[in-house]
Motif scaffolding. Structure first.
Motif, PDB file in Angstrom:
ATOM      1  N   TYR A 175      -6.749  -2.464   0.203  1.00 62.29           N
ATOM      2  CA  TYR A 175      -6.528  -1.257  -0.577  1.00 62.29           C
ATOM      3  C   TYR A 175      -5.869  -1.668  -1.874  1.00 62.29           C
ATOM      4  O   TYR A 175      -5.063  -2.572  -1.913  1.00 62.29           O
ATOM      5  N   SER A 176      -6.212  -0.995  -2.940  1.00 57.74           N
ATOM      6  CA  SER A 176      -5.545  -1.259  -4.210  1.00 57.74           C
ATOM      7  C   SER A 176      -5.376   0.049  -4.958  1.00 57.74           C
ATOM      8  O   SER A 176      -5.983   1.060  -4.610  1.00 57.74           O
ATOM      9  N   ASP A 216      -1.557  -5.529  -9.380  1.00 59.90           N
ATOM     10  CA  ASP A 216      -2.021  -4.792  -8.212  1.00 59.90           C
ATOM     11  C   ASP A 216      -1.632  -5.557  -6.949  1.00 59.90           C
ATOM     12  O   ASP A 216      -2.394  -6.383  -6.450  1.00 59.90           O
ATOM     13  N   LEU A 217      -0.431  -5.291  -6.443  1.00 57.50           N
ATOM     14  CA  LEU A 217       0.102  -6.034  -5.302  1.00 57.50           C
ATOM     15  C   LEU A 217      -0.726  -5.864  -4.031  1.00 57.50           C
ATOM     16  O   LEU A 217      -0.971  -6.851  -3.337  1.00 57.50           O
ATOM     17  N   PRO A 218      -1.190  -4.651  -3.679  1.00 58.80           N
ATOM     18  CA  PRO A 218      -2.029  -4.555  -2.480  1.00 58.80           C
ATOM     19  C   PRO A 218      -3.285  -5.433  -2.572  1.00 58.80           C
ATOM     20  O   PRO A 218      -3.658  -6.093  -1.604  1.00 58.80           O
ATOM     21  N   ASN A 219      -3.914  -5.461  -3.728  1.00 64.00           N
ATOM     22  CA  ASN A 219      -5.111  -6.288  -3.892  1.00 64.00           C
ATOM     23  C   ASN A 219      -4.760  -7.775  -3.822  1.00 64.00           C
ATOM     24  O   ASN A 219      -5.527  -8.571  -3.279  1.00 64.00           O
ATOM     25  N   HIS A 220      -3.614  -8.139  -4.345  1.00 58.57           N
ATOM     26  CA  HIS A 220      -3.147  -9.526  -4.267  1.00 58.57           C
ATOM     27  C   HIS A 220      -3.045  -9.956  -2.804  1.00 58.57           C
ATOM     28  O   HIS A 220      -3.515 -11.037  -2.428  1.00 58.57           O
ATOM     29  N   VAL A 257       0.846  -1.203   0.000  1.00 60.20           N
ATOM     30  CA  VAL A 257       0.000   0.000   0.000  1.00 60.20           C
ATOM     31  C   VAL A 257       0.877   1.248   0.000  1.00 60.20           C
ATOM     32  O   VAL A 257       0.634   2.192  -0.752  1.00 60.20           O
ATOM     33  N   ILE A 258       1.910   1.251   0.827  1.00 61.87           N
ATOM     34  CA  ILE A 258       2.811   2.404   0.900  1.00 61.87           C
ATOM     35  C   ILE A 258       3.504   2.621  -0.443  1.00 61.87           C
ATOM     36  O   ILE A 258       3.587   3.755  -0.928  1.00 61.87           O
ATOM     37  N   ALA A 259       3.982   1.540  -1.055  1.00 65.18           N
ATOM     38  CA  ALA A 259       4.662   1.662  -2.349  1.00 65.18           C
ATOM     39  C   ALA A 259       3.708   2.174  -3.427  1.00 65.18           C
ATOM     40  O   ALA A 259       4.078   3.030  -4.235  1.00 65.18           O
TER      41      ALA A 259
END
Length: 66
Positions: A54-55, A29-33, A12-14
């Motif tokens: 969060y995504s 989408d890493l946060p969604n992953h 999320v930060i990234a």
């Protein structure tokens, strides 16, 4: 579970930093992953899969709403 939350928060930060710098979002989408993995973890243990997370798609929705 804590490790998943930790990695989700880093993602999320990234994503937030990339968004503020005007960089294009990644194709993945890493946060969604990580949110999906957290929900799978919860389901396997009989819990409700209600972690929204969060995504970058959520960030785009917030910006267009402003």
């Amino acid at each position: 579970m804590n490790q998943l939350f930790y990695h989700h928060q880093l993602a999320v930060i990234a994503a937030d930093r990339a968004h503020h710098k005007g960089e294009a979002p990644a194709h993945f989408d890493l946060p969604n992953h990580y949110a999906q993995r957290i929900n799978m973890f919860r389901e396997k243990r009989g819990l409700q899969p209600d972690f929204v997370g969060y995504s970058s798609a959520h960030a785009q929705q917030q910006i267009t709403a402003i």
